[in-house]
Design a protein around this motif. Structure first.
Motif, PDB file in Angstrom:
ATOM      1  N   GLU A   3      -6.153   5.485  -3.120  1.00  0.00           N
ATOM      2  CA  GLU A   3      -6.652   3.537  -3.188  1.00  0.00           C
ATOM      3  C   GLU A   3      -8.205   3.832  -3.258  1.00  0.00           C
ATOM      4  OE1 GLU A   3      -5.236   1.848   0.530  1.00  0.00           O
ATOM      5  OE2 GLU A   3      -6.499   0.516   0.751  1.00  0.00           O
ATOM      6  N   ALA A  50      -2.745  -0.966  -9.546  1.00  0.00           N
ATOM      7  CA  ALA A  50      -2.430  -2.411  -8.778  1.00  0.00           C
ATOM      8  C   ALA A  50      -3.420  -2.929  -8.029  1.00  0.00           C
ATOM      9  CB  ALA A  50      -1.262  -1.230  -7.685  1.00  0.00           C
ATOM     10  N   ALA A  53      -1.282   9.197  -6.965  1.00  0.00           N
ATOM     11  CA  ALA A  53      -1.947   7.724  -6.496  1.00  0.00           C
ATOM     12  C   ALA A  53      -3.529   7.850  -5.702  1.00  0.00           C
ATOM     13  CB  ALA A  53      -0.936   6.709  -6.197  1.00  0.00           C
ATOM     14  N   ARG A 109       0.237  -1.620   0.133  1.00  0.00           N
ATOM     15  CA  ARG A 109       0.526  -0.123  -0.024  1.00  0.00           C
ATOM     16  C   ARG A 109       1.067   1.149   0.349  1.00  0.00           C
ATOM     17  NH1 ARG A 109      -3.252  -1.688   3.330  1.00  0.00           N
ATOM     18  NH2 ARG A 109      -5.156  -1.774   1.978  1.00  0.00           N
ATOM     19  N   ALA A 166       2.373   1.766  -3.052  1.00  0.00           N
ATOM     20  CA  ALA A 166       1.349   1.976  -4.777  1.00  0.00           C
ATOM     21  C   ALA A 166       1.564   3.664  -4.327  1.00  0.00           C
ATOM     22  CB  ALA A 166       0.175   0.629  -4.493  1.00  0.00           C
ATOM     23  N   PHE A 224      -5.367   0.276  -6.590  1.00  0.00           N
ATOM     24  CA  PHE A 224      -4.525   1.580  -6.356  1.00  0.00           C
ATOM     25  C   PHE A 224      -4.884   2.055  -7.738  1.00  0.00           C
ATOM     26  CE2 PHE A 224      -3.339  -0.872  -3.047  1.00  0.00           C
ATOM     27  CZ  PHE A 224      -3.456  -0.365  -2.153  1.00  0.00           C
TER      28      PHE A 224
END
Length: 67
Positions: A38, A56, A36, A27, A30, A47
């Motif tokens: 989540e 990802a 980026a 995490r 990413a 991601f």
């Protein structure tokens, strides 16, 4: 959580020499990429960048994997 992350600092050697990371390390790596964020799809964390493009996914195809 932004900032440069060196992947060599995140990865560690597991049994048989494979490289492994924890879910939290995955995490962190990413989310270190510019823009980026989540999100999730199909009950898995993912991601995304620009326009919601997934780059990802965590815990897919099972909880041991990230790709």
């Amino acid at each position: 959580m932004r900032g440069a992350v060196n992947w060599r600092d995140v990865l560690s050697s597991g049994r048989d020499g494979e490289m492994v990371v924890t879910a939290e390390q995955f995490r962190r790596l990413a989310l270190s990429f510019p823009e980026a964020i989540e999100g999730s799809h199909q009950k898995h964390p993912d991601f995304r960048v620009r326009g919601g493009k997934i780059f990802a996914t965590l815990a897919y195809p099972d909880r041991k994997w990230g790709m």
